[in-house]
Scaffold this motif. Structure first.
Motif, PDB file in Angstrom:
ATOM      1  N   HIS A 140     -35.175  -8.532 -11.806  1.00 42.25           N
ATOM      2  CA  HIS A 140     -36.547  -8.428 -12.368  1.00 42.25           C
ATOM      3  C   HIS A 140     -37.329  -7.900 -13.942  1.00 42.25           C
ATOM      4  CE1 HIS A 140     -34.016  -4.775 -13.978  1.00 42.25           C
ATOM      5  NE2 HIS A 140     -35.535  -4.662 -14.269  1.00 42.25           N
ATOM      6  N   GLY A 141     -38.013  -7.557 -14.429  1.00 36.39           N
ATOM      7  CA  GLY A 141     -38.534  -7.785 -16.110  1.00 36.39           C
ATOM      8  C   GLY A 141     -40.063  -8.657 -15.734  1.00 36.39           C
ATOM      9  N   VAL A 142     -40.339  -8.774 -17.443  1.00 37.00           N
ATOM     10  CA  VAL A 142     -41.293  -9.721 -17.718  1.00 37.00           C
ATOM     11  C   VAL A 142     -40.113 -11.316 -18.250  1.00 37.00           C
ATOM     12  CG1 VAL A 142     -43.083 -10.416 -18.375  1.00 37.00           C
ATOM     13  CG2 VAL A 142     -43.052  -7.856 -18.193  1.00 37.00           C
ATOM     14  N   VAL A 143     -40.771 -12.583 -17.994  1.00 33.46           N
ATOM     15  CA  VAL A 143     -40.845 -13.567 -18.232  1.00 33.46           C
ATOM     16  C   VAL A 143     -42.132 -14.240 -18.720  1.00 33.46           C
ATOM     17  CG1 VAL A 143     -39.866 -16.365 -17.813  1.00 33.46           C
ATOM     18  CG2 VAL A 143     -39.025 -14.056 -16.350  1.00 33.46           C
ATOM     19  N   ARG A 144     -41.909 -14.671 -19.878  1.00 28.99           N
ATOM     20  CA  ARG A 144     -43.107 -15.574 -20.349  1.00 28.99           C
ATOM     21  C   ARG A 144     -42.889 -16.609 -20.250  1.00 28.99           C
ATOM     22  NH1 ARG A 144     -45.870 -12.295 -23.708  1.00 28.99           N
ATOM     23  NH2 ARG A 144     -46.709 -13.579 -25.417  1.00 28.99           N
TER      24      ARG A 144
ATOM     25  N   MET B 230     -43.063 -17.081  -5.655  1.00 27.22           N
ATOM     26  CA  MET B 230     -42.238 -16.597  -6.334  1.00 27.22           C
ATOM     27  C   MET B 230     -41.689 -15.277  -6.564  1.00 27.22           C
ATOM     28  SD  MET B 230     -39.429 -17.260  -9.778  1.00 27.22           S
ATOM     29  CE  MET B 230     -38.117 -17.186  -9.903  1.00 27.22           C
ATOM     30  N   LEU B 231     -43.197 -14.688  -6.740  1.00 31.67           N
ATOM     31  CA  LEU B 231     -43.321 -13.195  -6.964  1.00 31.67           C
ATOM     32  C   LEU B 231     -44.129 -12.709  -6.059  1.00 31.67           C
ATOM     33  CD1 LEU B 231     -45.900 -13.571 -10.160  1.00 31.67           C
ATOM     34  CD2 LEU B 231     -43.522 -12.902  -9.734  1.00 31.67           C
ATOM     35  N   GLN B 232     -44.338 -12.541  -4.883  1.00 30.38           N
ATOM     36  CA  GLN B 232     -44.216 -12.291  -3.101  1.00 30.38           C
ATOM     37  C   GLN B 232     -42.751 -12.381  -3.329  1.00 30.38           C
ATOM     38  OE1 GLN B 232     -46.659 -14.796  -1.178  1.00 30.38           O
ATOM     39  NE2 GLN B 232     -48.037 -13.684  -1.942  1.00 30.38           N
TER      40      GLN B 232
ATOM     41  N   LEU C  54     -40.436  -8.352 -10.112  1.00 27.87           N
ATOM     42  CA  LEU C  54     -40.914  -9.594 -11.350  1.00 27.87           C
ATOM     43  C   LEU C  54     -42.460  -9.726 -12.094  1.00 27.87           C
ATOM     44  CD1 LEU C  54     -39.091 -12.188 -13.069  1.00 27.87           C
ATOM     45  CD2 LEU C  54     -39.454 -13.071 -11.169  1.00 27.87           C
ATOM     46  N   SER C  55     -42.581  -9.368 -12.884  1.00 26.44           N
ATOM     47  CA  SER C  55     -43.810  -9.927 -13.757  1.00 26.44           C
ATOM     48  C   SER C  55     -43.509 -11.647 -14.160  1.00 26.44           C
ATOM     49  CB  SER C  55     -44.222  -9.158 -13.994  1.00 26.44           C
ATOM     50  OG  SER C  55     -44.120  -8.056 -13.385  1.00 26.44           O
ATOM     51  N   VAL C  56     -44.715 -12.338 -14.453  1.00 25.25           N
ATOM     52  CA  VAL C  56     -44.394 -13.956 -14.786  1.00 25.25           C
ATOM     53  C   VAL C  56     -46.092 -13.886 -16.353  1.00 25.25           C
ATOM     54  CG1 VAL C  56     -45.040 -16.317 -15.434  1.00 25.25           C
ATOM     55  CG2 VAL C  56     -43.309 -15.196 -13.919  1.00 25.25           C
ATOM     56  N   ASP C  57     -45.942 -13.790 -17.482  1.00 25.83           N
ATOM     57  CA  ASP C  57     -46.606 -14.062 -18.289  1.00 25.83           C
ATOM     58  C   ASP C  57     -47.449 -15.621 -17.970  1.00 25.83           C
ATOM     59  OD1 ASP C  57     -46.673 -11.608 -18.453  1.00 25.83           O
ATOM     60  OD2 ASP C  57     -46.324 -10.992 -20.988  1.00 25.83           O
ATOM     61  N   LEU C  58     -47.512 -16.357 -18.232  1.00 25.58           N
ATOM     62  CA  LEU C  58     -47.867 -17.825 -18.204  1.00 25.58           C
ATOM     63  C   LEU C  58     -49.331 -18.225 -18.894  1.00 25.58           C
ATOM     64  CD1 LEU C  58     -47.295 -20.440 -16.926  1.00 25.58           C
ATOM     65  CD2 LEU C  58     -49.390 -20.610 -15.084  1.00 25.58           C
ATOM     66  N   LEU C  59     -48.324 -18.627 -20.442  1.00 27.76           N
ATOM     67  CA  LEU C  59     -49.133 -19.090 -21.531  1.00 27.76           C
ATOM     68  C   LEU C  59     -49.180 -20.441 -21.146  1.00 27.76           C
ATOM     69  CD1 LEU C  59     -46.266 -17.732 -24.019  1.00 27.76           C
ATOM     70  CD2 LEU C  59     -48.241 -16.342 -22.793  1.00 27.76           C
ATOM     71  N   VAL C  60     -50.940 -20.513 -20.396  1.00 26.20           N
ATOM     72  CA  VAL C  60     -51.743 -21.660 -20.641  1.00 26.20           C
ATOM     73  C   VAL C  60     -52.153 -22.309 -22.367  1.00 26.20           C
ATOM     74  CG1 VAL C  60     -53.457 -22.277 -19.347  1.00 26.20           C
ATOM     75  CG2 VAL C  60     -52.152 -20.894 -18.637  1.00 26.20           C
ATOM     76  N   LEU C  61     -50.932 -23.338 -22.661  1.00 26.75           N
ATOM     77  CA  LEU C  61     -51.254 -23.444 -23.949  1.00 26.75           C
ATOM     78  C   LEU C  61     -51.921 -24.846 -24.125  1.00 26.75           C
ATOM     79  CD1 LEU C  61     -48.194 -22.301 -25.118  1.00 26.75           C
ATOM     80  CD2 LEU C  61     -50.077 -20.990 -25.421  1.00 26.75           C
ATOM     81  N   PRO C  62     -52.787 -25.438 -24.853  1.00 25.65           N
ATOM     82  CA  PRO C  62     -53.499 -26.873 -24.996  1.00 25.65           C
ATOM     83  C   PRO C  62     -52.153 -27.403 -26.429  1.00 25.65           C
ATOM     84  CG  PRO C  62     -54.055 -24.720 -26.720  1.00 25.65           C
ATOM     85  CD  PRO C  62     -53.922 -24.117 -26.468  1.00 25.65           C
ATOM     86  N   ARG C  63     -50.790 -26.956 -26.462  1.00 22.57           N
ATOM     87  CA  ARG C  63     -49.899 -27.364 -27.317  1.00 22.57           C
ATOM     88  C   ARG C  63     -48.390 -26.385 -26.338  1.00 22.57           C
ATOM     89  NH1 ARG C  63     -48.236 -22.644 -28.953  1.00 22.57           N
ATOM     90  NH2 ARG C  63     -49.573 -21.002 -29.545  1.00 22.57           N
TER      91      ARG C  63
ATOM     92  N   ALA D  98     -34.047 -17.627 -12.684  1.00 23.64           N
ATOM     93  CA  ALA D  98     -34.302 -17.570 -11.786  1.00 23.64           C
ATOM     94  C   ALA D  98     -35.917 -18.579 -12.015  1.00 23.64           C
ATOM     95  CB  ALA D  98     -35.225 -16.201 -11.461  1.00 23.64           C
ATOM     96  N   VAL D  99     -36.549 -18.317 -13.063  1.00 23.55           N
ATOM     97  CA  VAL D  99     -38.253 -18.815 -13.349  1.00 23.55           C
ATOM     98  C   VAL D  99     -37.778 -20.897 -13.893  1.00 23.55           C
ATOM     99  CG1 VAL D  99     -39.899 -19.112 -14.429  1.00 23.55           C
ATOM    100  CG2 VAL D  99     -39.685 -16.677 -13.837  1.00 23.55           C
ATOM    101  N   TRP D 100     -36.551 -20.492 -14.063  1.00 26.69           N
ATOM    102  CA  TRP D 100     -35.457 -21.616 -14.640  1.00 26.69           C
ATOM    103  C   TRP D 100     -35.704 -22.948 -13.542  1.00 26.69           C
ATOM    104  CZ3 TRP D 100     -34.252 -24.070 -19.786  1.00 26.69           C
ATOM    105  CH2 TRP D 100     -33.171 -25.136 -19.233  1.00 26.69           C
ATOM    106  N   ASN D 101     -34.547 -21.914 -12.322  1.00 25.17           N
ATOM    107  CA  ASN D 101     -33.848 -22.481 -11.313  1.00 25.17           C
ATOM    108  C   ASN D 101     -35.647 -23.212 -10.274  1.00 25.17           C
ATOM    109  OD1 ASN D 101     -31.568 -22.538 -12.090  1.00 25.17           O
ATOM    110  ND2 ASN D 101     -30.888 -20.733 -11.151  1.00 25.17           N
ATOM    111  N   LEU D 102     -36.277 -22.181 -10.467  1.00 24.90           N
ATOM    112  CA  LEU D 102     -37.224 -22.265  -9.256  1.00 24.90           C
ATOM    113  C   LEU D 102     -38.384 -23.678  -9.444  1.00 24.90           C
ATOM    114  CD1 LEU D 102     -39.651 -22.055  -6.620  1.00 24.90           C
ATOM    115  CD2 LEU D 102     -40.731 -20.348  -9.274  1.00 24.90           C
TER     116      LEU D 102
END
Length: 312
Positions: free
Chosen positions: A96-100, A119-121, A126-135, A282-286
């Motif tokens: 649980h918690g937030v992953v950026r 994964m979130l289901q 668990l929550s994910v902040d997905l930083l969709v970046l042009p860099r 958990a996010v890394w392994n997925l």
């Protein structure tokens, strides 16, 4: 300094967020407080320590030499606090918690965002902040907990792993090919238009796919990100180089010269202290398991190909 005058951990949190954001408004958004509260906490910390931690200017806040010296100690305290929270809360069982997570734009849209749904289901806390970046995400200032990038960090304490090797192929819209001379060999490319990255805004030198084609490509439209390039090429603007995951199987773009490609690697990186957190792992392994199971997202395995030697 006696124990009664030691800085409070909450003040050091404010110090860390201001160091990372560089402005009071940026730190206040991260901390969800008023910017005046951030300024007051920093003033209190500097008074308590008897030193100036930031140089103030109209552009923002920049760490002084003493601020730079304090930074790794504050980060170590942050890591210990996060790890303690996980252990005490029983997070060894429940993630649980937030992953950026910082990810390049089109890779985020076509691969990562759909993957996160499942994964979130499976992990309702668990929550994910997905930083969709042009860099690529700046891990040094803790913009993200982990990131996908072409150039992994070479200094500092990071966990780094190759996520996927991918190949970028030439594509064009059928409408473009119908209006222009046929492309049978690499030499024919000199007579054609290209859609490419803005050359002085490359997020990485690794994106300079066209530099060694043997001629200066006729770049008719340059974009800072791949999504706009794909749309422009699909509208008939010119040739574009892209990996398979970026090109939808809807007929808007078709392969050109299937025997050429540029090969690169995506890397996964996270600060070592954050990698210890179960939610980050958990996010890394997925991500690693999924990319290993889907090679067709990254290279065309149906046709024999030979590499187009581009880039350094």
């Amino acid at each position: 300094m006696n124990s009664n005058s030691l800085p409070e951990w909450t003040d050091l949190r404010f110090f860390l967020e201001l160091a990372r954001a560089g402005t009071l408004s940026g730190a206040s958004r991260r901390l969800e407080v008023e910017h005046t509260t951030v300024a007051r906490r920093i003033d209190r910390l500097e008074t308590q320590l008897g030193t100036t931690l930031f140089d103030r200017s109209r552009e923002g806040y920049e760490l002084t030499e003493m601020g730079q010296a304090l930074l790794p100690h504050a980060e170590a305290m942050e890591s210990a606090a996060l790890a303690a929270t996980e252990q005490v809360s029983g997070n060894e069982v429940s993630v649980h918690g937030v992953v950026r997570l910082g990810v390049p734009e089109l890779f985020a849209i076509r691969v990562v965002a759909p993957l996160m749904v499942g994964m979130l289901q499976s992990h309702p806390e668990l929550s994910v902040d997905l930083l969709v970046l042009p860099r690529f995400a700046n891990l040094a200032n803790r913009e993200a907990d982990l990131g996908v990038m072409l150039d992994p960090p070479t200094t500092g304490r990071y966990m780094i792993a190759r996520l996927a090797t991918f190949r970028s192929y030439l594509y064009a819209a059928p409408s473009y090919l119908a209006r222009h001379k046929p492309i049978r060999t690499q030499a024919d490319l000199a007579q054609h238009d290209f859609v490419d990255y803005v050359q002085d805004r490359l997020a990485s030198p690794e994106l300079n796919y066209l530099s060694d084609l043997g001629f200066t490509p006729r770049r008719r439209l340059c974009c800072t990100g791949l999504p706009a390039q794909i749309e422009a090429a699909a509208a008939g603007m010119g040739l574009v180089m892209a990996p398979p995951y970026a090109v939808q199987d809807d007929g808007r773009l078709v392969p050109v010269l299937r025997d050429f490609y540029a090969e690169r690697s995506f890397w996964l990186a996270a600060p070592t202290d954050l990698y210890r957190l179960q939610r980050v792992r958990a996010v890394w392994n997925l991500l690693r398991e999924y990319t290993e199971s889907k090679p067709s997202l990254f290279m065309n395995t149906r046709d024999p190909v030979r590499p187009l030697r581009v880039g350094a």
